[in-house]
Scaffold this motif. Structure first.
Motif, PDB file in Angstrom:
ATOM      1  N   UNK A 142      -6.845  10.764  -1.989  1.00  0.00           N
ATOM      2  CA  UNK A 142      -7.482   9.587  -1.376  1.00  0.00           C
ATOM      3  C   UNK A 142      -6.456   8.806  -0.562  1.00  0.00           C
ATOM      4  N   UNK A 143      -6.678   8.577   0.737  1.00  0.00           N
ATOM      5  CA  UNK A 143      -5.743   7.766   1.541  1.00  0.00           C
ATOM      6  C   UNK A 143      -5.656   6.334   1.031  1.00  0.00           C
ATOM      7  N   UNK A 144      -4.508   5.704   1.276  1.00  0.00           N
ATOM      8  CA  UNK A 144      -4.285   4.352   0.747  1.00  0.00           C
ATOM      9  C   UNK A 144      -5.312   3.356   1.269  1.00  0.00           C
ATOM     10  N   UNK A 145      -5.598   3.400   2.575  1.00  0.00           N
ATOM     11  CA  UNK A 145      -6.506   2.397   3.136  1.00  0.00           C
ATOM     12  C   UNK A 145      -7.913   2.579   2.574  1.00  0.00           C
ATOM     13  N   UNK A 146      -8.331   3.838   2.323  1.00  0.00           N
ATOM     14  CA  UNK A 146      -9.667   4.068   1.768  1.00  0.00           C
ATOM     15  C   UNK A 146      -9.752   3.552   0.335  1.00  0.00           C
ATOM     16  N   UNK A 147      -8.717   3.833  -0.454  1.00  0.00           N
ATOM     17  CA  UNK A 147      -8.697   3.336  -1.827  1.00  0.00           C
ATOM     18  C   UNK A 147      -8.674   1.816  -1.857  1.00  0.00           C
ATOM     19  N   UNK A 148      -7.903   1.211  -0.933  1.00  0.00           N
ATOM     20  CA  UNK A 148      -7.829  -0.249  -0.872  1.00  0.00           C
ATOM     21  C   UNK A 148      -9.198  -0.856  -0.564  1.00  0.00           C
ATOM     22  N   UNK A 149      -9.908  -0.268   0.389  1.00  0.00           N
ATOM     23  CA  UNK A 149     -11.229  -0.791   0.755  1.00  0.00           C
ATOM     24  C   UNK A 149     -12.196  -0.670  -0.425  1.00  0.00           C
ATOM     25  N   UNK A 246       5.978   2.939   4.382  1.00  0.00           N
ATOM     26  CA  UNK A 246       4.765   3.044   5.183  1.00  0.00           C
ATOM     27  C   UNK A 246       3.548   2.538   4.442  1.00  0.00           C
ATOM     28  N   UNK A 247       3.495   2.821   3.127  1.00  0.00           N
ATOM     29  CA  UNK A 247       2.354   2.376   2.339  1.00  0.00           C
ATOM     30  C   UNK A 247       2.250   0.875   2.253  1.00  0.00           C
ATOM     31  N   UNK A 248       3.396   0.200   2.163  1.00  0.00           N
ATOM     32  CA  UNK A 248       3.392  -1.264   2.088  1.00  0.00           C
ATOM     33  C   UNK A 248       2.839  -1.857   3.369  1.00  0.00           C
ATOM     34  N   UNK A 249       3.152  -1.247   4.510  1.00  0.00           N
ATOM     35  CA  UNK A 249       2.628  -1.749   5.784  1.00  0.00           C
ATOM     36  C   UNK A 249       1.103  -1.710   5.780  1.00  0.00           C
ATOM     37  N   UNK A 250       0.544  -0.581   5.321  1.00  0.00           N
ATOM     38  CA  UNK A 250      -0.911  -0.457   5.262  1.00  0.00           C
ATOM     39  C   UNK A 250      -1.503  -1.463   4.280  1.00  0.00           C
ATOM     40  N   UNK A 251      -0.893  -1.549   3.104  1.00  0.00           N
ATOM     41  CA  UNK A 251      -1.413  -2.450   2.069  1.00  0.00           C
ATOM     42  C   UNK A 251      -1.328  -3.900   2.523  1.00  0.00           C
ATOM     43  N   UNK A 252      -0.214  -4.281   3.140  1.00  0.00           N
ATOM     44  CA  UNK A 252      -0.081  -5.659   3.616  1.00  0.00           C
ATOM     45  C   UNK A 252      -1.116  -5.978   4.686  1.00  0.00           C
ATOM     46  N   UNK A 253      -1.421  -5.009   5.525  1.00  0.00           N
ATOM     47  CA  UNK A 253      -2.417  -5.241   6.567  1.00  0.00           C
ATOM     48  C   UNK A 253      -3.819  -5.404   5.963  1.00  0.00           C
TER      49      UNK A 253
END
Length: 307
Positions: A142-149, A246-253
């Protein structure tokens, strides 16, 4: 050990210099003109020329590169093209949230990964082992942004258990969902390495010899087998640290956290080249240092016969 450390230090310095050079070249190759961007919607040619001269953009690339390297040697990252503030101020502003996320992730990641990996290895082939393996494979895909959403929709908006974003401030409750996102994939990969290493170590000759000598099961598992099983996992933790950048950048966004990732996105959008370069240098040095430490720890943990 000393010779190996010196070789890795020399290689690390070369890697930092190579990455710094590559960052400079890539930033210079970005489309558009920072001077035109700063000049406004209806720029005057004379104003553009003055801005280019003030920013040193009229100098040859090699001269700009040499000046930049000299500044880095003095820990001077330059000044923002947009605000005129020192780049170090931007780094200081976004550093605390990013370090907090990264450190908390690593602090939780290592013991949880070891626990899951050892638990699966000691019950190889059991229902628990199969369940942990299946969950690990599923989460890792599962990609980070999908899991975050998904987590925001379920636990932040649907159930309302935690704040969905950090708009109201960076509180402990806000960190719950970002940490879950950052931990999901690394725990899967590292725990599988611990499991495989532990199974191999428990089947090794030295463990069988220790059993024949009457060494207790607990001591065999955690004093003899586990340290040898951790060497590949330590290196995977270092690679995870690279991924965290890289993951932190996505999560912070996604979670609106004002860290270095947010600073980087804003700097790229406004073509604030010194800020982009400064952040890239920080990320590069962090990556090299973490990998160096991981190599030294793995070298220390590895059996002498394999060195």
């Amino acid at each position: 050990m000393t010779r190996y450390t010196l070789r890795r230090l020399a290689l690390g310095v070369g890697q930092v210099l190579a990455v710094v050079t590559l960052v400079f070249l890539l930033v210079q190759a970005l489309p558009g003109d920072a001077a035109v961007t700063l000049a406004g919607d209806d720029p005057d040619p004379a104003r553009i020329a003055a801005i280019r001269q003030a920013m040193g953009l009229d100098q040859p690339p090699l001269e700009r590169y040499a000046d930049w390297l000299a500044g880095l040697a003095r820990l001077d990252f330059g000044e923002s093209l947009v605000s005129g503030r020192p780049v170090a101020d931007f780094l200081a502003t976004g550093l605390a949230p990013t370090i907090l996320l990264a450190v908390l992730t690593l602090v939780l990641l290592v013991p949880l990964s070891i626990f899951v990996g050892v638990a699966a290895a000691l019950r190889e082939g059991s229902v628990l082992d199969r369940v942990l393996t299946s969950v690990s494979v599923g989460l890792h895909s599962i990609p980070e942004f999908a899991l975050a959403v998904v987590l925001i929709a379920v636990f932040g908006v649907g159930l309302g258990w935690v704040p969905p974003t950090a708009v109201g401030g960076l509180t402990p409750a806000v960190l719950v969902l970002p940490l879950l996102v950052l931990l999901a994939r690394p725990i899967c990969s590292i725990s599988r390495l611990v499991r495989a290493g532990m199974i191999d170590a428990l089947a090794s000759d030295y463990v069988r010899h220790a059993r024949r000598l009457g060494v207790g099961t607990r001591r065999i598992r955690y004093a003899h087998a586990l340290p040898n099983a951790l060497a590949p996992a330590v290196q995977q933790v270092a690679r995870t640290t690279d991924w965290l950048l890289g993951g932190v950048i996505v999560v912070e966004a996604v979670f609106v956290i004002p860290g270095l990732g947010t600073v980087l996105v804003d700097a790229v959008a406004s073509r604030d080249l010194p800020v982009v370069q400064g952040l890239a240098v920080v990320f590069a040095v962090t990556t090299v240092v973490v990998n160096l430490l991981a190599d030294l720890v793995a070298f220390r943990l590895a059996p002498r016969s394999s060195r």
